[in-house]
Design a protein around this motif. Sequence first.
Motif, PDB file in Angstrom:
ATOM      1  N   VAL A   1       0.691  12.804   1.280  1.00 29.23           N
ATOM      2  CA  VAL A   1       0.909  13.404  -0.041  1.00 29.23           C
ATOM      3  C   VAL A   1       2.383  13.659  -0.333  1.00 29.23           C
ATOM      4  CG1 VAL A   1      -1.363  14.496  -0.158  1.00 29.23           C
ATOM      5  CG2 VAL A   1       0.551  15.737   0.875  1.00 29.23           C
ATOM      6  N   SER A   2       3.254  13.567   0.660  1.00 28.63           N
ATOM      7  CA  SER A   2       4.664  13.899   0.469  1.00 28.63           C
ATOM      8  C   SER A   2       5.549  12.692   0.238  1.00 28.63           C
ATOM      9  CB  SER A   2       5.196  14.678   1.686  1.00 28.63           C
ATOM     10  OG  SER A   2       5.193  13.862   2.848  1.00 28.63           O
ATOM     11  N   ASN A   3       5.084  11.495   0.609  1.00 29.51           N
ATOM     12  CA  ASN A   3       5.899  10.295   0.418  1.00 29.51           C
ATOM     13  C   ASN A   3       5.878   9.883  -1.052  1.00 29.51           C
ATOM     14  OD1 ASN A   3       6.641  10.117   3.085  1.00 29.51           O
ATOM     15  ND2 ASN A   3       5.148   8.553   3.616  1.00 29.51           N
TER      16      ASN A   3
ATOM     17  N   ARG B   1       0.819  -1.209   0.000  1.00 31.51           N
ATOM     18  CA  ARG B   1       0.000   0.000   0.000  1.00 31.51           C
ATOM     19  C   ARG B   1       0.854   1.260   0.000  1.00 31.51           C
ATOM     20  NH1 ARG B   1      -3.762   1.052   5.127  1.00 31.51           N
ATOM     21  NH2 ARG B   1      -1.659   1.276   5.982  1.00 31.51           N
ATOM     22  N   ASP B   2       1.977   1.237   0.744  1.00 28.52           N
ATOM     23  CA  ASP B   2       2.849   2.412   0.785  1.00 28.52           C
ATOM     24  C   ASP B   2       3.436   2.721  -0.583  1.00 28.52           C
ATOM     25  OD1 ASP B   2       2.383   2.725   3.484  1.00 28.52           O
ATOM     26  OD2 ASP B   2       4.139   1.551   4.087  1.00 28.52           O
ATOM     27  N   PHE B   3       3.787   1.680  -1.335  1.00 25.35           N
ATOM     28  CA  PHE B   3       4.319   1.915  -2.679  1.00 25.35           C
ATOM     29  C   PHE B   3       3.258   2.513  -3.595  1.00 25.35           C
ATOM     30  CE2 PHE B   3       4.658   0.267  -7.050  1.00 25.35           C
ATOM     31  CZ  PHE B   3       5.751   1.013  -7.460  1.00 25.35           C
ATOM     32  N   LEU B   4       2.041   2.010  -3.516  1.00 24.78           N
ATOM     33  CA  LEU B   4       0.970   2.543  -4.358  1.00 24.78           C
ATOM     34  C   LEU B   4       0.685   4.000  -4.019  1.00 24.78           C
ATOM     35  CD1 LEU B   4      -1.474  -0.498  -4.401  1.00 24.78           C
ATOM     36  CD2 LEU B   4       0.160   0.196  -6.158  1.00 24.78           C
ATOM     37  N   TYR B   5       0.726   4.343  -2.730  1.00 22.24           N
ATOM     38  CA  TYR B   5       0.552   5.747  -2.344  1.00 22.24           C
ATOM     39  C   TYR B   5       1.706   6.600  -2.871  1.00 22.24           C
ATOM     40  CZ  TYR B   5      -3.309   4.632   0.851  1.00 22.24           C
ATOM     41  OH  TYR B   5      -4.514   4.232   1.379  1.00 22.24           O
ATOM     42  N   SER B   6       2.927   6.085  -2.754  1.00 21.74           N
ATOM     43  CA  SER B   6       4.085   6.848  -3.241  1.00 21.74           C
ATOM     44  C   SER B   6       4.046   7.005  -4.756  1.00 21.74           C
ATOM     45  CB  SER B   6       5.387   6.164  -2.811  1.00 21.74           C
ATOM     46  OG  SER B   6       5.543   4.909  -3.440  1.00 21.74           O
ATOM     47  N   LEU B   7       3.543   5.976  -5.452  1.00 23.14           N
ATOM     48  CA  LEU B   7       3.398   6.075  -6.906  1.00 23.14           C
ATOM     49  C   LEU B   7       2.375   7.141  -7.272  1.00 23.14           C
ATOM     50  CD1 LEU B   7       4.018   4.923  -9.735  1.00 23.14           C
ATOM     51  CD2 LEU B   7       2.226   3.228  -9.342  1.00 23.14           C
TER      52      LEU B   7
ATOM     53  N   ILE C   1      11.445   8.479  -1.534  1.00 22.64           N
ATOM     54  CA  ILE C   1      11.374   8.311  -0.083  1.00 22.64           C
ATOM     55  C   ILE C   1      11.016   6.869   0.263  1.00 22.64           C
ATOM     56  CG2 ILE C   1      10.107   9.010   1.991  1.00 22.64           C
ATOM     57  CD1 ILE C   1       9.898  11.788   0.876  1.00 22.64           C
ATOM     58  N   PHE C   2      10.139   6.252  -0.525  1.00 24.84           N
ATOM     59  CA  PHE C   2       9.814   4.830  -0.317  1.00 24.84           C
ATOM     60  C   PHE C   2      11.068   3.974  -0.466  1.00 24.84           C
ATOM     61  CE2 PHE C   2       8.775   0.696  -2.103  1.00 24.84           C
ATOM     62  CZ  PHE C   2       7.866   0.207  -1.183  1.00 24.84           C
ATOM     63  N   VAL C   3      11.874   4.252  -1.492  1.00 22.77           N
ATOM     64  CA  VAL C   3      13.110   3.499  -1.702  1.00 22.77           C
ATOM     65  C   VAL C   3      14.072   3.724  -0.545  1.00 22.77           C
ATOM     66  CG1 VAL C   3      15.167   3.334  -3.168  1.00 22.77           C
ATOM     67  CG2 VAL C   3      12.893   3.438  -4.208  1.00 22.77           C
ATOM     68  N   TYR C   4      14.164   4.944  -0.050  1.00 22.29           N
ATOM     69  CA  TYR C   4      15.051   5.246   1.076  1.00 22.29           C
ATOM     70  C   TYR C   4      14.601   4.505   2.338  1.00 22.29           C
ATOM     71  CZ  TYR C   4      17.000   7.898   4.979  1.00 22.29           C
ATOM     72  OH  TYR C   4      17.620   8.253   6.156  1.00 22.29           O
ATOM     73  N   ASN C   5      13.310   4.566   2.638  1.00 20.94           N
ATOM     74  CA  ASN C   5      12.806   3.942   3.865  1.00 20.94           C
ATOM     75  C   ASN C   5      12.909   2.424   3.820  1.00 20.94           C
ATOM     76  OD1 ASN C   5      12.147   6.375   5.120  1.00 20.94           O
ATOM     77  ND2 ASN C   5      10.101   6.421   4.218  1.00 20.94           N
TER      78      ASN C   5
END
Length: 309
Positions: free
Chosen positions: A257-259, A75-81, A263-267
């Motif tokens: 809205v900022s991720n 879900r975090d990746f989809l939000y970041s996308l 940032i996903f790759v970093y985290n």
Amino acid sequence: MVITKNSQSFRYMKRYWILYAMLVLPIAFFLVFRYIPMAYIQIAFKNYSIVKSPSEMDWAGNNGFEYFIKAFSNRDFLYSLRNTIGLNFLDLLFGFPAPIILAILLNELAFKRFKRFTQTIVYMPHFLSWIIISGMALQLFAPTTGLINIVLNKMGFASIPFLNEPSYWVVTYILLGIWQSCGWNTIIYLAAITGINPELYEASSVDGASRLRNIWHITLPGLRPTIIVMLILSLGRILGSEFDRPYALSNKLVSEVSNVISIFVYNNGIRGLQFSLTTAVGLFQSVVCVIFLFAANALAKKFGERGIW
């Protein structure tokens, strides 16, 4: 004496060998830092092991696409996308025309000294890092201690949550991006304007054309090839995401809205040590950017423009 092709080539190389020698360092840079690391792309399809080389690692499940499936199930990746595409689209929509408009305005300035002074002022933000800009933004836009909100409160208005609410944060993010890059990007368009034949302006003045007519019928058509090339390059970065800008400006209140993908790759990659997962994400991002680049170039050629190749 018969001058053969080989002897001509030898004399040419003997005369200009210094120019070719100067290419050694750039070529070495691209080989070492761009092409050799591409061997590690296969980590996206394998189970990462720090003690094995990429060729020795075991293939991941689902025919090597396990980590791609995991990414699109995250879900975090989809939000970041979603955030990456949204922020880049807004940057393109509002940020792309800004340097064009600024370049035209600077070109129309009659006072040369004021023009040079203005150019210097608008170039300066480009040389500031986003860490410095985020500190300045905090001093200006903080809810209680920011200069702008202090002035608004003294005038009887309520504070504006520039950095604390997602919708306001997006607006602030886009405006700061335009402020930081707009002046620098005008260099390309000003250079293109200088290549326009000045006789066209003289002829239009004789015919009684106004400045707006000159801009519409001479300046903008003269800028069109440059605009098309820059637009193609911008579309090629539609899924790309810089790290420092969203990371420096973001906070927990606006993380929805900022991720972005960087940032996903970093985290997950650097902090979470999920190297195969984040390599798969990076590969997907690069492939999509290349597809957009080729599609934009083909579309430009279809409408009669030169494109970038």
